[in-house]
Design a protein around this motif. Structure first.
Motif, PDB file in Angstrom:
ATOM      1  N   LYS A   1       6.827   0.242  -7.711  1.00  0.00           N
ATOM      2  CA  LYS A   1       6.045   0.984  -6.727  1.00  0.00           C
ATOM      3  C   LYS A   1       5.030   0.003  -6.135  1.00  0.00           C
ATOM      4  O   LYS A   1       4.170  -0.513  -6.847  1.00  0.00           O
ATOM      5  N   PRO A   2       5.143  -0.286  -4.832  1.00  0.00           N
ATOM      6  CA  PRO A   2       4.217  -1.248  -4.221  1.00  0.00           C
ATOM      7  C   PRO A   2       2.771  -0.769  -4.300  1.00  0.00           C
ATOM      8  O   PRO A   2       2.505   0.432  -4.238  1.00  0.00           O
ATOM      9  N   VAL A   3       1.866  -1.731  -4.452  1.00  0.00           N
ATOM     10  CA  VAL A   3       0.432  -1.434  -4.417  1.00  0.00           C
ATOM     11  C   VAL A   3      -0.149  -2.084  -3.167  1.00  0.00           C
ATOM     12  O   VAL A   3       0.368  -3.087  -2.678  1.00  0.00           O
ATOM     13  N   LYS A   4      -1.199  -1.504  -2.651  1.00  0.00           N
ATOM     14  CA  LYS A   4      -1.877  -2.064  -1.483  1.00  0.00           C
ATOM     15  C   LYS A   4      -2.598  -3.346  -1.884  1.00  0.00           C
ATOM     16  O   LYS A   4      -3.132  -3.451  -2.989  1.00  0.00           O
ATOM     17  N   SER A   5      -2.615  -4.309  -0.968  1.00  0.00           N
ATOM     18  CA  SER A   5      -3.422  -5.508  -1.187  1.00  0.00           C
ATOM     19  C   SER A   5      -4.877  -5.098  -1.304  1.00  0.00           C
ATOM     20  O   SER A   5      -5.352  -4.259  -0.536  1.00  0.00           O
ATOM     21  N   SER A   6      -5.565  -5.697  -2.246  1.00  0.00           N
ATOM     22  CA  SER A   6      -6.991  -5.412  -2.420  1.00  0.00           C
ATOM     23  C   SER A   6      -7.625  -6.585  -3.149  1.00  0.00           C
ATOM     24  O   SER A   6      -6.949  -7.400  -3.776  1.00  0.00           O
TER      25      SER A   6
END
Length: 179
Positions: free
Chosen positions: A6-11
């Protein structure tokens, strides 16, 4: 076996985690570049690649030069003007001669240069269209700062690891950048 991610947002949190794991290194000004007090600034080499892979280096530049000293290189170099800390830097100008070194040298030797042969560009940081570019080989240029009571500017350059900075002797030519 199947793995579904599940991709995560860049942060910042994700990048700090990847950096802590030793997987990436985020580009940020080094203490050496930020704290330099020399007249012209400093170069902090972040890394130089192994020559067997096609050698290049990444540098962090702390620029304090107020006098135009033109130079050129025999190969390209890449400029990266990012300011991840949103530091209030002094203005940074990139002075370009509008001719490559061969034509420029002829004009210089014949005392034929004028303001029409140059452009001084005020650098902007963190702009996806204006803050990352390649300086092409044999381009006559110089970075200078405006004397302000602020942090001197810091930026990044990547280039061939053996690339030399060829300073141009122009003692009879003084170039200033004004508002």
């Amino acid at each position: 076996m199947q793995i579904t991610l599940k991709p995560v947002k860049s942060s910042t949190k994700v990048f700090k985690y990847l950096e802590k794991k030793g997987l990436i290194s985020v580009l940020k000004p080094t203490d050496k570049a930020l704290k330099t007090r020399t007249k012209t600034g400093t170069v902090d080499i972040l890394y130089t690649s192994n020559k067997r892979f096609g050698s290049h280096r990444l540098m962090c530049i702390g620029k304090r030069t107020k006098k135009v000293q033109l130079c050129y290189h025999f190969d390209n170099e890449d400029f990266i003007f990012i300011n991840p800390g949103n530091i209030d830097y002094q203005k940074l100008y990139l002075v370009f001669a509008l001719d490559k070194i061969d034509v420029f040298s002829k004009k210089l030797s014949k005392n034929l240069l004028s303001s029409k042969d140059f452009v001084a560009v005020e650098i902007v940081y963190n702009d996806p269209n204006l803050s990352f570019f390649t300086m092409l080989k044999k381009t006559v240029h110089c970075e200078v700062v405006k004397d302000e009571d602020k942090q001197h500017p810091v930026f990044f350059v990547t280039e061939s690891s053996d690339l030399k900075n060829n300073k141009i002797k122009h003692k009879d030519l003084t170039i200033t950048v004004g508002d």
